[in-house]
Design a protein around this motif. Structure first.
Motif, PDB file in Angstrom:
ATOM      1  N   LYS A 163      56.916 -15.797 -22.139  1.00  0.00           N
ATOM      2  CA  LYS A 163      56.880 -14.566 -22.445  1.00  0.00           C
ATOM      3  C   LYS A 163      57.363 -13.565 -21.265  1.00  0.00           C
ATOM      4  O   LYS A 163      57.570 -14.197 -20.204  1.00  0.00           O
ATOM      5  N   LEU A 213      42.865 -14.022 -28.290  1.00  0.00           N
ATOM      6  CA  LEU A 213      42.646 -13.471 -29.468  1.00  0.00           C
ATOM      7  C   LEU A 213      41.209 -13.788 -30.180  1.00  0.00           C
ATOM      8  O   LEU A 213      40.513 -13.035 -30.665  1.00  0.00           O
ATOM      9  N   VAL A 215      50.094  -6.503 -34.223  1.00  0.00           N
ATOM     10  CA  VAL A 215      50.714  -7.489 -33.129  1.00  0.00           C
ATOM     11  C   VAL A 215      51.912  -6.477 -32.695  1.00  0.00           C
ATOM     12  O   VAL A 215      52.568  -5.942 -33.473  1.00  0.00           O
ATOM     13  N   ASN A 274      44.767 -19.058 -22.808  1.00  0.00           N
ATOM     14  CA  ASN A 274      46.203 -18.769 -23.515  1.00  0.00           C
ATOM     15  C   ASN A 274      45.988 -17.827 -24.558  1.00  0.00           C
ATOM     16  O   ASN A 274      44.841 -17.182 -24.659  1.00  0.00           O
ATOM     17  N   GLN A 328      53.554 -10.206 -26.670  1.00  0.00           N
ATOM     18  CA  GLN A 328      54.904 -10.288 -26.466  1.00  0.00           C
ATOM     19  C   GLN A 328      55.150  -8.601 -25.715  1.00  0.00           C
ATOM     20  O   GLN A 328      56.393  -8.184 -25.805  1.00  0.00           O
ATOM     21  N   SER A 381      49.719 -18.311 -34.425  1.00  0.00           N
ATOM     22  CA  SER A 381      48.143 -18.263 -33.635  1.00  0.00           C
ATOM     23  C   SER A 381      47.621 -16.964 -33.623  1.00  0.00           C
ATOM     24  O   SER A 381      46.462 -16.929 -33.470  1.00  0.00           O
ATOM     25  N   THR A 382      48.330 -15.736 -34.092  1.00  0.00           N
ATOM     26  CA  THR A 382      47.638 -14.566 -34.428  1.00  0.00           C
ATOM     27  C   THR A 382      46.450 -14.929 -35.753  1.00  0.00           C
ATOM     28  O   THR A 382      45.300 -14.467 -35.650  1.00  0.00           O
ATOM     29  N   SER A 406      49.188 -13.182 -23.893  1.00  0.00           N
ATOM     30  CA  SER A 406      49.436 -14.540 -23.631  1.00  0.00           C
ATOM     31  C   SER A 406      50.510 -14.457 -22.464  1.00  0.00           C
ATOM     32  O   SER A 406      51.282 -13.801 -22.298  1.00  0.00           O
ATOM     33  N   ALA A 419      48.524 -19.727 -20.526  1.00  0.00           N
ATOM     34  CA  ALA A 419      47.581 -18.837 -19.435  1.00  0.00           C
ATOM     35  C   ALA A 419      47.313 -17.538 -20.420  1.00  0.00           C
ATOM     36  O   ALA A 419      48.299 -17.421 -21.339  1.00  0.00           O
ATOM     37  N   ASP A 428      47.229  -7.685 -30.365  1.00  0.00           N
ATOM     38  CA  ASP A 428      47.938  -8.868 -29.898  1.00  0.00           C
ATOM     39  C   ASP A 428      49.080  -8.404 -29.046  1.00  0.00           C
ATOM     40  O   ASP A 428      50.248  -7.973 -29.671  1.00  0.00           O
ATOM     41  N   GLN A 470      46.262 -17.369 -28.006  1.00  0.00           N
ATOM     42  CA  GLN A 470      45.411 -17.556 -29.133  1.00  0.00           C
ATOM     43  C   GLN A 470      44.173 -17.738 -28.787  1.00  0.00           C
ATOM     44  O   GLN A 470      43.487 -16.909 -29.628  1.00  0.00           O
ATOM     45  N   THR A 476      54.480 -12.747 -37.518  1.00  0.00           N
ATOM     46  CA  THR A 476      54.113 -13.237 -36.138  1.00  0.00           C
ATOM     47  C   THR A 476      54.193 -14.739 -35.642  1.00  0.00           C
ATOM     48  O   THR A 476      54.190 -15.379 -36.862  1.00  0.00           O
TER      49      THR A 476
HETATM   50  C1  PLP Z   1      52.957 -16.274 -27.908  1.00  0.00           C
HETATM   51  C2  PLP Z   1      52.184 -15.657 -29.104  1.00  0.00           C
HETATM   52  C3  PLP Z   1      50.803 -15.979 -29.197  1.00  0.00           C
HETATM   53  C4  PLP Z   1      50.019 -17.101 -28.795  1.00  0.00           C
HETATM   54  O1  PLP Z   1      50.008 -17.322 -27.250  1.00  0.00           O
HETATM   55  P1  PLP Z   1      49.782 -18.871 -26.796  1.00  0.00           P
HETATM   56  O2  PLP Z   1      49.536 -18.383 -25.106  1.00  0.00           O
HETATM   57  O3  PLP Z   1      50.798 -19.494 -26.901  1.00  0.00           O
HETATM   58  O4  PLP Z   1      48.501 -19.216 -27.412  1.00  0.00           O
HETATM   59  C5  PLP Z   1      49.976 -14.999 -30.055  1.00  0.00           C
HETATM   60  N1  PLP Z   1      50.652 -14.060 -30.632  1.00  0.00           N
HETATM   61  C6  PLP Z   1      51.734 -13.779 -30.399  1.00  0.00           C
HETATM   62  C7  PLP Z   1      52.567 -12.554 -31.104  1.00  0.00           C
HETATM   63  C8  PLP Z   1      52.654 -14.502 -29.705  1.00  0.00           C
HETATM   64  O5  PLP Z   1      53.967 -14.235 -29.525  1.00  0.00           O
END
Ligand code: PLP
Length: 362
Positions: A185, A63, A130, A58, A159, A87-88, A180, A193, A156, A60, A84
């Motif tokens: 996405k 990162l 990000v 995934n 997106q 998760s960042t 991600s 994933a 990051d 997160q 953001t």
């Molecule tokens: C979606 C997202 C994540 C995390 O991704 P996951 O696959 O949900 O763990 C991290 N940073 C940003 C900016 C996101 O939009």
């Protein structure tokens, strides 16, 4: 209801290819780290313009593993944005390092390079920009700052699959780029994933080991790794979807152009000079955001808020240093994501534009 992302409608446009790809994996009997993952890694690295790609579970963990691969942990500071997904920051704090938040640029919503420079200390190890909403941060400036101060960069790119800055794609500027493929996405799997891209052979090897219990060869555990593998079914799905990504991103850009012409009474996104925005999200701003949101909901238009609370104000971080970053806080109150997905029809888009413009008068 017009949804913010129409994943079912998208699936129906590629159903045959997806079904075939999934069946091939299921009947093939290899479900973890097989041919589909290896092929996807190759294809996605080529797509981004990096030497290596490593599939992970995934965004997160993409990162977190990137930070771990650089040896970042307790006592280290990582300069990042609070505007953001949480998760960042979770990725940073899970390594034991401390996020240092700086305010965003008022036009692009991305981390402001000048503020990054002012917040460097002798503990700073990395900058983590990000590329929010699908538009890349000012990576030329960030790269210059990193070089001058001997800092790492982790991008990051969650997106921003396919977005570029000065003709280089997201993931190329940093030491590592984390993606991600969460279903909604702009390149989305049918489950969780993610992936890490890099041009460094040694970092790619480290990431490979970290996603697989820190193994260096079977049962030889060199590092405290995770179990964070991209699985075969998701990789097979992503391989199909990757072939459509440029087309889908282009449709998002065309939709954004239409919105630009049609929307009234709200603040619309600004494209920064060198950035090719791929509009993972189309985010408008309006002073009475909640009223507008209600108006749109009553008109059968789904909207979302990405994201309503600055990360440093989340309860999980209530013990950390006090921050007051005015642009971030103001924008968190004003932003609203409206549908922009590639499957949106002309009629739907016009209807949304009309309702937004109308709702922003009352
Ligand atoms: C979606 C997202 C994540 C995390 O991704 P996951 O696959 O949900 O763990 C991290 N940073 C940003 C900016 C996101 O939009």
């Amino acid at each position: 209801m017009i949804p913010i992302a129409d994943l079912q409608r998208q699936y129906l446009t590629i159903k045959k290819e997806i079904d075939t790809a999934i069946n091939k994996v299921v009947s093939g009997g290899k479900y973890i780290l097989g041919n589909e993952v290896a092929k996807f890694e190759e294809e996605f690295a080529t797509y981004c313009g990096t030497k290596y790609c490593v599939g992970v579970a995934n965004g997160q963990e993409a990162l977190q593993i990137s930070l771990l691969a650089l040896g970042i942990g307790k006592g280290d500071e990582v300069i990042t944005t609070p505007f953001t997904a949480v998760s960042t920051s979770l990725a940073i704090t899970h390594t034991g390092a401390t996020p240092v938040y700086v305010d965003i640029d008022s036009l692009t919503y991305n981390i402001d390079p000048e503020k990054v420079e002012r917040n460097i200390t002798n503990k700073t190890k990395a900058i983590l920009p990000v590329h929010i909403y699908g538009q890349m941060a000012k990576m030329d400036k960030i790269k210059r700052i990193a070089k001058k101060n001997k800092l790492f960069i982790i991008e990051d790119c969650a997106q921003a699959a396919g977005a570029s800055y000065n003709d280089k794609k997201a993931g190329v500027y940093g030491n590592l780029g984390a993606f991600s493929f969460y279903p909604s996405k702009n390149l989305g799997a049918y489950g969780d994933a993610g992936a890490v891209v890099t041009n460094s052979n040694s970092l790619a090897q480290k990431v490979r080991s970290l996603r697989d219990y820190g193994q260096k060869g079977r049962y030889n555990h060199a590092f405290q790794g995770l179990n964070s593998k991209l699985d075969e079914i998701q990789a097979a799905i992503l391989r199909v979807k990757l072939r459509y990504l440029d087309d889908w991103n282009e449709k998002r850009r065309v939709n954004a152009q239409k919105y630009r012409r049609l929307l009234r009474n709200v603040t619309i996104p600004v494209e920064s000079e060198l950035a090719r925005h791929i509009y993972h999200l189309y985010v408008i701003r309006y002073k009475h955001r909640n009223k507008l949101r209600k108006y749109l909901l009553d008109s059968n238009i789904q909207t979302q808020i990405h994201f309503p609370i600055p990360v440093y104000k989340q309860k999980v971080y209530s013990e950390t240093k006090f921050y007051h970053l005015p642009i971030t806080e103001k924008y968190c109150r004003e932003i609203l994501s409206i549908p922009i997905h590639p499957e949106l029809t002309e009629k739907e888009l016009k209807y949304i534009a009309e309702k937004v413009s109308e709702g922003a008068q009352i």
